[in-house]
Design a protein around this motif. Sequence first.
Motif, mmCIF file in Angstrom:
data_model
loop_
_atom_site.group_PDB
_atom_site.id
_atom_site.type_symbol
_atom_site.label_atom_id
_atom_site.label_comp_id
_atom_site.label_asym_id
_atom_site.label_seq_id
_atom_site.Cartn_x
_atom_site.Cartn_y
_atom_site.Cartn_z
ATOM 1 N N PRO A 245 22.653 44.043 40.656
ATOM 2 C CA PRO A 245 23.593 43.102 40.042
ATOM 3 C C PRO A 245 24.135 43.619 38.709
ATOM 4 O O PRO A 245 25.306 43.419 38.386
ATOM 5 C CB PRO A 245 22.749 41.837 39.854
ATOM 6 N N GLN A 246 23.274 44.311 37.962
ATOM 7 C CA GLN A 246 23.703 44.846 36.668
ATOM 8 C C GLN A 246 24.773 45.922 36.847
ATOM 9 O O GLN A 246 25.721 46.007 36.049
ATOM 10 C CB GLN A 246 22.499 45.411 35.909
ATOM 11 N N ASP A 247 24.630 46.747 37.880
ATOM 12 C CA ASP A 247 25.673 47.744 38.179
ATOM 13 C C ASP A 247 27.010 47.053 38.431
ATOM 14 O O ASP A 247 28.046 47.425 37.865
ATOM 15 C CB ASP A 247 25.312 48.552 39.431
ATOM 16 N N ALA A 248 26.981 46.053 39.300
ATOM 17 C CA ALA A 248 28.219 45.345 39.662
ATOM 18 C C ALA A 248 28.854 44.693 38.448
ATOM 19 O O ALA A 248 30.080 44.773 38.245
ATOM 20 C CB ALA A 248 27.915 44.298 40.740
ATOM 21 N N VAL A 249 28.036 44.058 37.623
ATOM 22 C CA VAL A 249 28.556 43.363 36.441
ATOM 23 C C VAL A 249 29.139 44.354 35.437
ATOM 24 O O VAL A 249 30.136 44.053 34.769
ATOM 25 C CB VAL A 249 27.453 42.501 35.802
ATOM 26 N N LEU A 250 28.556 45.528 35.333
ATOM 27 C CA LEU A 250 29.107 46.525 34.412
ATOM 28 C C LEU A 250 30.515 46.922 34.831
ATOM 29 O O LEU A 250 31.430 46.988 33.992
ATOM 30 C CB LEU A 250 28.197 47.750 34.345
ATOM 31 N N TYR A 251 30.735 47.159 36.122
ATOM 32 C CA TYR A 251 32.087 47.512 36.570
ATOM 33 C C TYR A 251 33.053 46.337 36.413
ATOM 34 O O TYR A 251 34.215 46.524 36.024
ATOM 35 C CB TYR A 251 32.056 48.021 38.015
ATOM 36 N N TYR A 252 32.575 45.144 36.670
ATOM 37 C CA TYR A 252 33.390 43.946 36.426
ATOM 38 C C TYR A 252 33.793 43.882 34.953
ATOM 39 O O TYR A 252 34.954 43.601 34.626
ATOM 40 C CB TYR A 252 32.589 42.710 36.815
ATOM 41 N N THR A 253 32.850 44.146 34.072
ATOM 42 C CA THR A 253 33.118 44.090 32.627
ATOM 43 C C THR A 253 34.137 45.138 32.215
ATOM 44 O O THR A 253 35.038 44.865 31.404
ATOM 45 C CB THR A 253 31.807 44.266 31.846
ATOM 46 N N ILE A 254 34.006 46.343 32.744
ATOM 47 C CA ILE A 254 34.961 47.407 32.424
ATOM 48 C C ILE A 254 36.372 46.993 32.829
ATOM 49 O O ILE A 254 37.328 47.138 32.056
ATOM 50 C CB ILE A 254 34.548 48.725 33.112
ATOM 51 N N VAL A 255 36.500 46.450 34.026
ATOM 52 C CA VAL A 255 37.811 46.002 34.496
ATOM 53 C C VAL A 255 38.350 44.880 33.613
ATOM 54 O O VAL A 255 39.513 44.896 33.191
ATOM 55 C CB VAL A 255 37.721 45.551 35.969
ATOM 56 N N ARG A 256 37.509 43.914 33.322
ATOM 57 C CA ARG A 256 37.956 42.766 32.526
ATOM 58 C C ARG A 256 38.344 43.183 31.102
ATOM 59 O O ARG A 256 39.359 42.719 30.572
ATOM 60 C CB ARG A 256 36.852 41.716 32.479
ATOM 61 N N GLU A 257 37.551 44.047 30.491
ATOM 62 C CA GLU A 257 37.819 44.438 29.104
ATOM 63 C C GLU A 257 39.057 45.322 28.971
ATOM 64 O O GLU A 257 39.809 45.197 28.015
ATOM 65 C CB GLU A 257 36.592 45.159 28.529
ATOM 66 N N ILE A 258 39.276 46.219 29.932
ATOM 67 C CA ILE A 258 40.397 47.158 29.824
ATOM 68 C C ILE A 258 41.670 46.602 30.443
ATOM 69 O O ILE A 258 42.766 46.734 29.867
ATOM 70 C CB ILE A 258 40.028 48.516 30.463
ATOM 71 N N LEU A 259 41.538 45.961 31.600
ATOM 72 C CA LEU A 259 42.723 45.510 32.336
ATOM 73 C C LEU A 259 43.019 44.032 32.163
ATOM 74 O O LEU A 259 44.145 43.589 32.393
ATOM 75 C CB LEU A 259 42.556 45.839 33.825
ATOM 76 N N GLY A 260 42.011 43.257 31.813
ATOM 77 C CA GLY A 260 42.249 41.847 31.549
ATOM 78 C C GLY A 260 41.821 40.945 32.686
ATOM 79 O O GLY A 260 41.548 41.378 33.809
ATOM 80 N N GLU A 261 41.790 39.660 32.381
ATOM 81 C CA GLU A 261 41.339 38.642 33.327
ATOM 82 C C GLU A 261 42.164 38.647 34.614
ATOM 83 O O GLU A 261 41.646 38.349 35.698
ATOM 84 C CB GLU A 261 41.428 37.262 32.663
ATOM 85 N N GLU A 262 43.444 39.001 34.529
ATOM 86 C CA GLU A 262 44.292 38.954 35.722
ATOM 87 C C GLU A 262 43.894 39.983 36.766
ATOM 88 O O GLU A 262 44.277 39.872 37.944
ATOM 89 C CB GLU A 262 45.766 39.121 35.345
ATOM 90 N N TRP A 263 43.107 40.982 36.394
ATOM 91 C CA TRP A 263 42.607 41.963 37.351
ATOM 92 C C TRP A 263 41.297 41.503 38.003
ATOM 93 O O TRP A 263 40.817 42.145 38.930
ATOM 94 C CB TRP A 263 42.391 43.317 36.696
ATOM 95 N N CYS A 264 40.740 40.405 37.522
ATOM 96 C CA CYS A 264 39.463 39.924 38.052
ATOM 97 C C CYS A 264 39.696 39.012 39.249
ATOM 98 O O CYS A 264 39.344 37.824 39.260
ATOM 99 C CB CYS A 264 38.663 39.227 36.963
ATOM 100 N N THR A 265 40.352 39.577 40.261
ATOM 101 C CA THR A 265 40.553 38.918 41.547
ATOM 102 C C THR A 265 40.231 39.943 42.624
ATOM 103 O O THR A 265 40.274 41.154 42.380
ATOM 104 C CB THR A 265 42.004 38.443 41.737
#
Length: 292
Positions: A245-265
């Motif tokens: 789960p920590q691996d998955a959340v790290l990649y989610y965080t990278i996407v959210r921090e660099i690309l923004g909430e709109e990429w979290c789909t």
Amino acid sequence: MEYANHLNEYAPAQSEAQVAEEVARMKEAARSNENAEVYKFCYSAIDLTTLSCTDSVASVTEFARKAAEFNERFPHIPNVASICIYPSFVETVGLAVDGTPMRITSVAGGFPASQTFLEVKALEVAMAIENGADEVDIVLNVGRMLTGEYDEAANEVEVIRAETDPEVVLKVIIESGALKTPELIRKASLLSMFAGADFVKTSTGKIDVAATPEAAVVMCHAIRDYYEKTGRKVGFKAAGGVRTPQDAVLYYTIVREILGEEWCTTDLFRIGASSAANNLLSAIEGHEVKYF
């Protein structure tokens, strides 16, 4: 088409030291995202994958059946985004998930090495789509990237893109572990997008170095810079070695921090995984779950 010249329109990649500093910040930020809601989203972003030499019609049918029936047991958790298999099993999965909204992803185009004739790559992609694939994951020609044949590498993607219907999602695997440097990873990501990729994906999972947060940072910056120049949103997929789960959340965080909430789909973020599915389910449920 000539693509390499367009690389000059973009800034160079960050240095390895800069990437390392950003990854350290991402790991710190990820701690606050380790919660059930993010775990559920990460689970829903999974391309549930079986790519083994032992796959058979029987094993893939059972694998797909479990995915199709998931919400009967876990109605409070959004199901995975798709099932990812070899091209010869696309029809098998289609039969198993018929009547459900489950999407079908197929690796194709000479996966995992991309070392065959371009005509064979294009035909394999076309056959996977004809058999029912909604999404196709191909591999950028890494050998051409390593020898600086950037136009040739991108043109292969362009030819394959031309073989797919516009509604078919094309994910291009850059095999970041073989490219190694931030500069080559950035160039491969940009070239894939120039040539029509809907997603750029880290890895095949078939070489020693698969997804890394360092590669993800570089790739997400390339996606952001491409979007700022073109207005076209390209997705990011982490695959290979994403287990906890920590691996998955790290990649989610990278996407959210660099690309923004709109990429979290799930239209713009995916995780290619097998064992991570059970591990995320266990984290969500608060006890060990071995569903798959």
